[in-house]
Write a protein that holds these residues in place. Sequence first.
Motif, mmCIF file in Angstrom:
data_model
loop_
_atom_site.group_PDB
_atom_site.id
_atom_site.type_symbol
_atom_site.label_atom_id
_atom_site.label_comp_id
_atom_site.label_asym_id
_atom_site.label_seq_id
_atom_site.Cartn_x
_atom_site.Cartn_y
_atom_site.Cartn_z
ATOM 1 N N GLY A 51 17.332 1.987 -18.212
ATOM 2 C CA GLY A 51 16.685 2.632 -19.341
ATOM 3 C C GLY A 51 15.225 2.027 -19.399
ATOM 4 O O GLY A 51 14.525 2.382 -20.320
ATOM 5 N N ALA A 52 14.732 1.161 -18.497
ATOM 6 C CA ALA A 52 13.487 0.638 -18.511
ATOM 7 C C ALA A 52 12.319 1.576 -18.614
ATOM 8 O O ALA A 52 11.156 1.422 -19.242
ATOM 9 N N PHE A 53 12.616 2.606 -17.965
ATOM 10 C CA PHE A 53 11.716 3.958 -17.996
ATOM 11 C C PHE A 53 12.181 5.102 -17.694
ATOM 12 O O PHE A 53 13.331 5.125 -17.326
ATOM 13 N N THR A 54 11.700 6.008 -17.890
ATOM 14 C CA THR A 54 12.092 7.474 -17.445
ATOM 15 C C THR A 54 12.634 7.540 -16.117
ATOM 16 O O THR A 54 11.927 7.201 -15.135
ATOM 17 N N GLY A 55 13.874 7.789 -16.115
ATOM 18 C CA GLY A 55 14.398 7.865 -14.706
ATOM 19 C C GLY A 55 15.274 6.921 -14.085
ATOM 20 O O GLY A 55 15.779 6.772 -13.076
ATOM 21 N N ALA A 56 15.163 5.638 -14.805
ATOM 22 C CA ALA A 56 15.940 4.465 -14.679
ATOM 23 C C ALA A 56 17.408 4.351 -15.167
ATOM 24 O O ALA A 56 17.771 3.807 -16.254
ATOM 25 N N VAL A 57 18.176 5.174 -14.388
ATOM 26 C CA VAL A 57 19.451 5.449 -14.762
ATOM 27 C C VAL A 57 20.256 4.329 -14.461
ATOM 28 O O VAL A 57 21.390 4.209 -15.082
ATOM 29 N N LEU B 71 9.289 -5.040 -6.630
ATOM 30 C CA LEU B 71 9.152 -6.489 -6.423
ATOM 31 C C LEU B 71 10.115 -7.093 -7.421
ATOM 32 O O LEU B 71 10.743 -8.131 -7.237
ATOM 33 N N PHE B 72 10.196 -6.842 -8.578
ATOM 34 C CA PHE B 72 10.894 -7.609 -9.614
ATOM 35 C C PHE B 72 11.982 -6.973 -10.261
ATOM 36 O O PHE B 72 12.589 -7.602 -11.115
ATOM 37 N N GLY B 73 12.307 -5.751 -9.763
ATOM 38 C CA GLY B 73 13.716 -5.193 -10.409
ATOM 39 C C GLY B 73 13.315 -4.508 -11.740
ATOM 40 O O GLY B 73 12.251 -4.661 -12.252
ATOM 41 N N HIS B 74 14.327 -3.747 -12.356
ATOM 42 C CA HIS B 74 14.096 -3.314 -13.481
ATOM 43 C C HIS B 74 15.536 -3.208 -14.205
ATOM 44 O O HIS B 74 16.463 -3.037 -13.372
ATOM 45 N N ASP C 94 -4.171 -4.105 -1.099
ATOM 46 C CA ASP C 94 -3.957 -2.960 -1.786
ATOM 47 C C ASP C 94 -2.975 -3.145 -3.333
ATOM 48 O O ASP C 94 -2.702 -2.145 -3.711
ATOM 49 N N MET C 95 -2.864 -4.394 -3.328
ATOM 50 C CA MET C 95 -2.013 -4.548 -4.591
ATOM 51 C C MET C 95 -2.613 -4.099 -5.813
ATOM 52 O O MET C 95 -4.027 -4.784 -5.894
ATOM 53 N N PRO C 96 -2.279 -3.335 -6.719
ATOM 54 C CA PRO C 96 -3.214 -2.956 -7.978
ATOM 55 C C PRO C 96 -3.692 -4.380 -8.878
ATOM 56 O O PRO C 96 -2.688 -5.144 -9.071
ATOM 57 N N LEU C 97 -4.448 -4.322 -9.359
ATOM 58 C CA LEU C 97 -5.072 -5.388 -10.170
ATOM 59 C C LEU C 97 -4.146 -5.620 -11.378
ATOM 60 O O LEU C 97 -4.047 -6.943 -11.475
ATOM 61 N N ALA D 94 0.712 -1.323 -0.131
ATOM 62 C CA ALA D 94 -0.014 0.074 0.214
ATOM 63 C C ALA D 94 0.963 1.176 0.003
ATOM 64 O O ALA D 94 0.303 2.498 0.077
ATOM 65 N N ALA D 95 2.024 0.995 0.101
ATOM 66 C CA ALA D 95 3.065 2.091 0.279
ATOM 67 C C ALA D 95 3.440 2.873 -1.149
ATOM 68 O O ALA D 95 4.263 3.999 -0.961
ATOM 69 N N MET D 96 3.302 2.279 -2.263
ATOM 70 C CA MET D 96 3.887 2.998 -3.526
ATOM 71 C C MET D 96 2.781 2.533 -4.563
ATOM 72 O O MET D 96 1.911 1.482 -4.461
ATOM 73 N N PRO D 97 2.951 3.620 -5.686
ATOM 74 C CA PRO D 97 2.214 3.217 -6.856
ATOM 75 C C PRO D 97 2.508 1.895 -7.752
ATOM 76 O O PRO D 97 3.539 1.483 -7.303
ATOM 77 N N ALA D 98 1.256 1.515 -8.577
ATOM 78 C CA ALA D 98 1.495 0.504 -9.349
ATOM 79 C C ALA D 98 3.208 0.233 -9.974
ATOM 80 O O ALA D 98 3.684 -0.926 -9.853
ATOM 81 N N GLY D 99 3.518 1.445 -10.817
ATOM 82 C CA GLY D 99 4.704 1.177 -11.472
ATOM 83 C C GLY D 99 5.743 0.917 -10.689
ATOM 84 O O GLY D 99 6.788 0.246 -11.002
ATOM 85 N N LEU D 100 5.948 1.615 -9.469
ATOM 86 C CA LEU D 100 6.967 1.580 -8.507
ATOM 87 C C LEU D 100 7.073 0.368 -7.879
ATOM 88 O O LEU D 100 8.062 -0.347 -7.742
ATOM 89 N N LEU D 101 5.811 -0.237 -7.586
ATOM 90 C CA LEU D 101 5.742 -1.394 -6.653
ATOM 91 C C LEU D 101 6.216 -2.478 -7.435
ATOM 92 O O LEU D 101 6.847 -3.542 -7.300
#
Length: 355
Positions: A120-126, A114-117, A148-151, A103-110
């Motif tokens: 360059g996977a997304f903006t800000g992923a340096v 959980l799975f790592g990135h 609270d995990m997003p569907l 419940a502590a973070m939005p879907a994209g960040l969660l």
Amino acid sequence: MSTASDAIMELTRYPQSSPINAPYLADERTVRKSERTGSSFLDEIVGRRGSLRSILSQVEAVAGTNTTILITGETGTGKEVIARAIHELSPRRNRNLVKVNCAAMPAGLLESELFGHERGAFTGAVNSHVGRFALADRGTLFLDEIGDMPLELQPKLLRVLQEREFEAVGSTRTTRVDVRVVAATNQDLKRMAQDREFREDLYYRLNVFPIYLPPLRERKADIPELVEYFVQQFASSMDKSIESIPQETMRSLVRHPWPGNIRELQNYIARGVILSNDGVFEPAPLESYEQSEPEISNPTLEDKVRSEILAACQRANWKLGGQRGAAARLGLKRTTLFYKMKRLGIAPPTDHCQD
């Protein structure tokens, strides 16, 4: 090395002559010095009466397996403590116990958490990021507030539970892991699955071995021991000496419903220790559990609906979701209750959060 049974019995090794087992005959109760030694998760599990003894037996039975566990119960009942006990009593105890609050973070960040990135996977992923599943490999992953995990993220969790593999965000490489998952929630996942607010297949995959933690108001026999333990704990940390607890104080603490459960009791005892002097535990008066609304002459239908919702919210201590929440008490979907509260201008008190 001690067995799981030995560890569980460590929680219940108080002599029968201990004041905790005696009726309230004296004017004051002597604060028992703890027999616990060392510092471990066992020191945080206090109480040895009916329901908790049964729960600890379940913990002992399931800890040595790789079974997925779902811990349910109201906020403040100690779900994280039980999750840590399961890990410490398991063969995975020497590996990581990794915790994530869903419940502590939005879907994209969660998803990234959980799975790592990959870089360059997304903006800000340096830089590349190792996810919690990878960190918990051969250990335990505790997913708190799983309701609270997003569907949109739930299918990926279901896959890793079933197949033990996943791809990091932005990666095409499959990573295999051996992770034992313990999930926890204060919500009614079965009802949420029926209302399509939570994936039904994921609910059944998580609910392999359910453990329910009852609220403190259903564990009144444990309250004296909890009070004594917390008084001793906080007195020691504050370098104070508290030798006794007045009989009427203990009675009022046992009678109180403790809507915030063990966490509320713990905070109340901390404040009480600060206020206490001369070796006697003298806390501040307990706050009233419910606040009554002023009566309205000739109420409209809207007034009646508003009063009914307020009464349900107060009885549920402003917990809106879950099987004992206000929505369930009113026979409404949680989203429907949110809408009605917004339309009627009903908001929880500032010292309560919506669950």
